[in-house]
Design a protein around this motif. Structure first.
Motif, PDB file in Angstrom:
ATOM      1  N   ALA A   1     -17.707  -1.115 -16.498  1.00 45.65           N
ATOM      2  CA  ALA A   1     -17.516  -0.336 -15.276  1.00 45.65           C
ATOM      3  C   ALA A   1     -16.037  -0.360 -14.926  1.00 45.65           C
ATOM      4  N   VAL A   2     -15.504   0.801 -14.533  1.00 44.49           N
ATOM      5  CA  VAL A   2     -14.086   0.879 -14.130  1.00 44.49           C
ATOM      6  C   VAL A   2     -14.048   1.271 -12.660  1.00 44.49           C
ATOM      7  N   GLY A   3     -13.542   0.367 -11.816  1.00 43.19           N
ATOM      8  CA  GLY A   3     -13.588   0.634 -10.377  1.00 43.19           C
ATOM      9  C   GLY A   3     -12.303   0.304  -9.657  1.00 43.19           C
ATOM     10  N   ALA A   4     -12.390   0.332  -8.310  1.00 40.24           N
ATOM     11  CA  ALA A   4     -11.202   0.176  -7.482  1.00 40.24           C
ATOM     12  C   ALA A   4     -10.821  -1.282  -7.235  1.00 40.24           C
ATOM     13  N   SER A   5     -11.833  -2.116  -6.979  1.00 35.77           N
ATOM     14  CA  SER A   5     -11.530  -3.476  -6.533  1.00 35.77           C
ATOM     15  C   SER A   5     -11.096  -4.368  -7.684  1.00 35.77           C
TER      16      SER A   5
ATOM     17  N   GLY B   1      -9.352   0.204 -12.305  1.00 29.99           N
ATOM     18  CA  GLY B   1      -8.818   1.498 -12.748  1.00 29.99           C
ATOM     19  C   GLY B   1      -7.649   1.967 -11.913  1.00 29.99           C
ATOM     20  N   GLY B   2      -7.727   3.184 -11.422  1.00 29.64           N
ATOM     21  CA  GLY B   2      -6.614   3.738 -10.662  1.00 29.64           C
ATOM     22  C   GLY B   2      -7.074   4.849  -9.744  1.00 29.64           C
ATOM     23  N   PHE B   3      -6.139   5.389  -8.994  1.00 28.32           N
ATOM     24  CA  PHE B   3      -6.461   6.445  -8.032  1.00 28.32           C
ATOM     25  C   PHE B   3      -5.323   7.462  -7.997  1.00 28.32           C
TER      26      PHE B   3
ATOM     27  N   ALA C   1     -15.623  17.868  -4.672  1.00 26.84           N
ATOM     28  CA  ALA C   1     -16.778  17.006  -4.364  1.00 26.84           C
ATOM     29  C   ALA C   1     -16.343  15.549  -4.237  1.00 26.84           C
ATOM     30  N   LEU C   2     -15.439  15.100  -5.131  1.00 21.73           N
ATOM     31  CA  LEU C   2     -14.995  13.703  -5.085  1.00 21.73           C
ATOM     32  C   LEU C   2     -14.135  13.435  -3.851  1.00 21.73           C
ATOM     33  N   ARG C   3     -13.309  14.440  -3.485  1.00 21.64           N
ATOM     34  CA  ARG C   3     -12.503  14.274  -2.260  1.00 21.64           C
ATOM     35  C   ARG C   3     -13.402  14.112  -1.050  1.00 21.64           C
TER      36      ARG C   3
ATOM     37  N   GLY D   1     -16.608   5.253 -14.818  1.00 17.72           N
ATOM     38  CA  GLY D   1     -15.980   4.928 -13.534  1.00 17.72           C
ATOM     39  C   GLY D   1     -17.060   4.650 -12.490  1.00 17.72           C
ATOM     40  N   VAL D   2     -16.699   3.869 -11.459  1.00 17.44           N
ATOM     41  CA  VAL D   2     -17.657   3.545 -10.391  1.00 17.44           C
ATOM     42  C   VAL D   2     -17.442   4.511  -9.229  1.00 17.44           C
ATOM     43  N   TYR D   3     -18.528   5.132  -8.810  1.00 20.75           N
ATOM     44  CA  TYR D   3     -18.471   6.070  -7.668  1.00 20.75           C
ATOM     45  C   TYR D   3     -19.603   5.719  -6.721  1.00 20.75           C
ATOM     46  N   ALA D   4     -19.216   5.360  -5.469  1.00 20.61           N
ATOM     47  CA  ALA D   4     -20.200   4.931  -4.460  1.00 20.61           C
ATOM     48  C   ALA D   4     -21.152   3.879  -5.040  1.00 20.61           C
ATOM     49  N   GLY D   5     -20.591   2.941  -5.734  1.00 19.52           N
ATOM     50  CA  GLY D   5     -21.369   1.817  -6.254  1.00 19.52           C
ATOM     51  C   GLY D   5     -22.117   2.092  -7.551  1.00 19.52           C
ATOM     52  N   LYS D   6     -22.093   3.315  -8.017  1.00 20.02           N
ATOM     53  CA  LYS D   6     -22.845   3.652  -9.237  1.00 20.02           C
ATOM     54  C   LYS D   6     -21.892   3.910 -10.411  1.00 20.02           C
TER      55      LYS D   6
ATOM     56  N   GLN E   1     -17.705   8.177 -19.827  1.00 16.45           N
ATOM     57  CA  GLN E   1     -17.611   9.320 -18.901  1.00 16.45           C
ATOM     58  C   GLN E   1     -16.520   8.963 -17.892  1.00 16.45           C
ATOM     59  N   SER E   2     -15.582   9.879 -17.701  1.00 20.15           N
ATOM     60  CA  SER E   2     -14.431   9.581 -16.840  1.00 20.15           C
ATOM     61  C   SER E   2     -14.132  10.801 -15.979  1.00 20.15           C
ATOM     62  N   LYS E   3     -14.155  10.615 -14.653  1.00 18.44           N
ATOM     63  CA  LYS E   3     -13.950  11.777 -13.781  1.00 18.44           C
ATOM     64  C   LYS E   3     -12.473  12.023 -13.499  1.00 18.44           C
ATOM     65  N   SER E   4     -11.680  10.946 -13.385  1.00 17.55           N
ATOM     66  CA  SER E   4     -10.262  11.183 -13.098  1.00 17.55           C
ATOM     67  C   SER E   4      -9.337  10.599 -14.160  1.00 17.55           C
ATOM     68  N   GLY E   5      -9.908  10.197 -15.298  1.00 17.26           N
ATOM     69  CA  GLY E   5      -9.077   9.892 -16.467  1.00 17.26           C
ATOM     70  C   GLY E   5      -8.800   8.424 -16.754  1.00 17.26           C
ATOM     71  N   TYR E   6      -9.151   7.500 -15.816  1.00 12.45           N
ATOM     72  CA  TYR E   6      -8.779   6.102 -16.043  1.00 12.45           C
ATOM     73  C   TYR E   6      -9.680   5.431 -17.082  1.00 12.45           C
ATOM     74  N   THR E   7     -10.988   5.699 -17.017  1.00 14.46           N
ATOM     75  CA  THR E   7     -11.901   5.145 -18.043  1.00 14.46           C
ATOM     76  C   THR E   7     -11.507   5.711 -19.413  1.00 14.46           C
ATOM     77  N   LYS E   8     -11.164   6.980 -19.426  1.00 12.37           N
ATOM     78  CA  LYS E   8     -10.779   7.618 -20.696  1.00 12.37           C
ATOM     79  C   LYS E   8      -9.560   6.897 -21.289  1.00 12.37           C
TER      80      LYS E   8
HETATM   81  C1  LIG Z   1     -15.081   9.345  -4.258  1.00 12.71           C
HETATM   82  C2  LIG Z   1     -14.790   8.033  -4.894  1.00 12.71           C
HETATM   83  C3  LIG Z   1     -15.679   6.973  -4.739  1.00 12.71           C
HETATM   84  C4  LIG Z   1     -15.413   5.740  -5.344  1.00 12.71           C
HETATM   85  N1  LIG Z   1     -16.285   4.710  -5.173  1.00 12.71           N
HETATM   86  C5  LIG Z   1     -15.998   3.496  -5.701  1.00 12.71           C
HETATM   87  C6  LIG Z   1     -16.861   2.386  -5.507  1.00 12.71           C
HETATM   88  O1  LIG Z   1     -17.909   2.479  -4.875  1.00 12.71           O
HETATM   89  N2  LIG Z   1     -16.515   1.194  -6.043  1.00 12.71           N
HETATM   90  C7  LIG Z   1     -15.366   1.038  -6.788  1.00 12.71           C
HETATM   91  O2  LIG Z   1     -15.086  -0.076  -7.245  1.00 12.71           O
HETATM   92  N3  LIG Z   1     -14.539   2.080  -7.020  1.00 12.71           N
HETATM   93  C8  LIG Z   1     -14.826   3.291  -6.477  1.00 12.71           C
HETATM   94  N4  LIG Z   1     -13.988   4.351  -6.706  1.00 12.71           N
HETATM   95  C9  LIG Z   1     -12.771   4.151  -7.518  1.00 12.71           C
HETATM   96  C10 LIG Z   1     -12.968   4.650  -8.957  1.00 12.71           C
HETATM   97  O3  LIG Z   1     -13.994   3.923  -9.582  1.00 12.71           O
HETATM   98  C11 LIG Z   1     -11.647   4.472  -9.701  1.00 12.71           C
HETATM   99  O4  LIG Z   1     -10.750   5.435  -9.191  1.00 12.71           O
HETATM  100  C12 LIG Z   1     -11.796   4.590 -11.207  1.00 12.71           C
HETATM  101  O5  LIG Z   1     -10.545   4.338 -11.798  1.00 12.71           O
HETATM  102  C13 LIG Z   1     -12.315   5.947 -11.620  1.00 12.71           C
HETATM  103  O6  LIG Z   1     -12.480   6.012 -13.015  1.00 12.71           O
HETATM  104  P1  LIG Z   1     -12.461   7.410 -13.800  1.00 12.71           P
HETATM  105  O7  LIG Z   1     -11.117   8.038 -13.515  1.00 12.71           O
HETATM  106  O8  LIG Z   1     -12.599   7.072 -15.217  1.00 12.71           O
HETATM  107  O9  LIG Z   1     -13.616   8.224 -13.300  1.00 12.71           O
HETATM  108  C14 LIG Z   1     -14.238   5.590  -6.127  1.00 12.71           C
HETATM  109  C15 LIG Z   1     -13.358   6.667  -6.291  1.00 12.71           C
HETATM  110  C16 LIG Z   1     -13.616   7.880  -5.678  1.00 12.71           C
HETATM  111  C17 LIG Z   1     -12.651   9.008  -5.858  1.00 12.71           C
END
Ligand SMILES: Cc1cc2nc3c(=O)[nH]c(=O)nc-3n(C[C@H](O)[C@H](O)[C@H](O)COP(=O)(O)O)c2cc1C
Length: 186
Positions: free
Chosen positions: A79-83, A116-118, A126-128, A51-56, A8-15
């Motif tokens: 898990a695909v996240g920011a850090s 991942g990426g941003f 909602a994500l913004r 992707g990771v969103y708010a730790g989930k 499942q990918s909200k902004s395309g990086y996991t995909k």
């Molecule tokens: C609203 C929001 C919250 C996020 N929360 C986290 C987080 O808690 N931890 C983390 O490591 N990355 C966080 N991220 C970064 C995303 O995990 C990262 O952009 C990832 O590449 C998203 O993957 P996706 O595009 O496949 O959904 C967050 C991004 C957004 C936009």
């Protein structure tokens, strides 16, 4: 060995990552929302990525619900996240997402983390709003008690400063090695 990748990918990086991985390990690629859980029994290796969103980890609860009490040779959660990846971050993600609790240990479960990426243009309303709220709370902490800012807080603020893409095929190598590859790059 047959492998399936569900994501499942909200902004395309996991995909993007999972498209690359499915080629490396010759796996079937399915988006979580179109997954027919019955097909999971046909595979030896099952991987879920979100992707990771708010730790989930996005979609993880739904995935484990669909996975149910099936079993397989290798169960992989990504898990695909920011850090940038650290053992501490990986352990926290596993704890916060109850990854070991979902699994009865009869499967060999392995957890991986990818950076991942941003791209602000790929975020829905909602994500913004969610990003604004998380950034605000870290910035408030930075103003009030800068010494309490964790490394994770700092890399979060840095990551979201500008659009960036940290995806790389190199990060996939440990996963493709674990699954068993046909064409892992050197
Ligand atoms: C609203 C929001 C919250 C996020 N929360 C986290 C987080 O808690 N931890 C983390 O490591 N990355 C966080 N991220 C970064 C995303 O995990 C990262 O952009 C990832 O590449 C998203 O993957 P996706 O595009 O496949 O959904 C967050 C991004 C957004 C936009």
């Amino acid at each position: 060995m047959k492998s399936i990748i569900v994501y499942q990918s909200k902004s395309g990086y996991t995909k993007r990552y999972m498209e690359m991985l499915s080629e490396l390990v010759e796996a079937t690629l399915v988006e979580l929302k179109t997954l027919n859980p019955m097909v999971l029994s046909d595979y030896d290796n099952i991987l879920y990525a979100g992707g990771v969103y708010a730790g989930k980890i996005s979609g993880i609860k739904k995935f484990f619900k669909l996975y149910g009490d099936k079993s397989c040779d290798k169960l992989v959660i990504v898990a695909v996240g920011a850090s940038p990846s650290t053992n501490e971050l990986k352990n926290k993600l596993m704890d916060d997402n109850l990854i070991l609790e979902y699994n009865d240990n009869s499967d060999k479960l392995e957890f991986f983390y990818l950076q991942g990426g941003f791209d602000p243009d790929k975020l829905n309303f909602a994500l913004r709003a969610m990003l604004g709220a998380v950034s605000k709370s870290i910035q408030k902490k930075q103003r009030k008690t800068p010494e309490s800012l964790t490394d994770e807080d700092k890399s979060f603020l840095e990551f979201f400063r500008t659009a960036n893409d940290q995806t790389s095929i190199e990060q996939l190598i440990p996963i493709s090695k674990f699954i068993g590859t046909s064409s892992t790059p050197d």
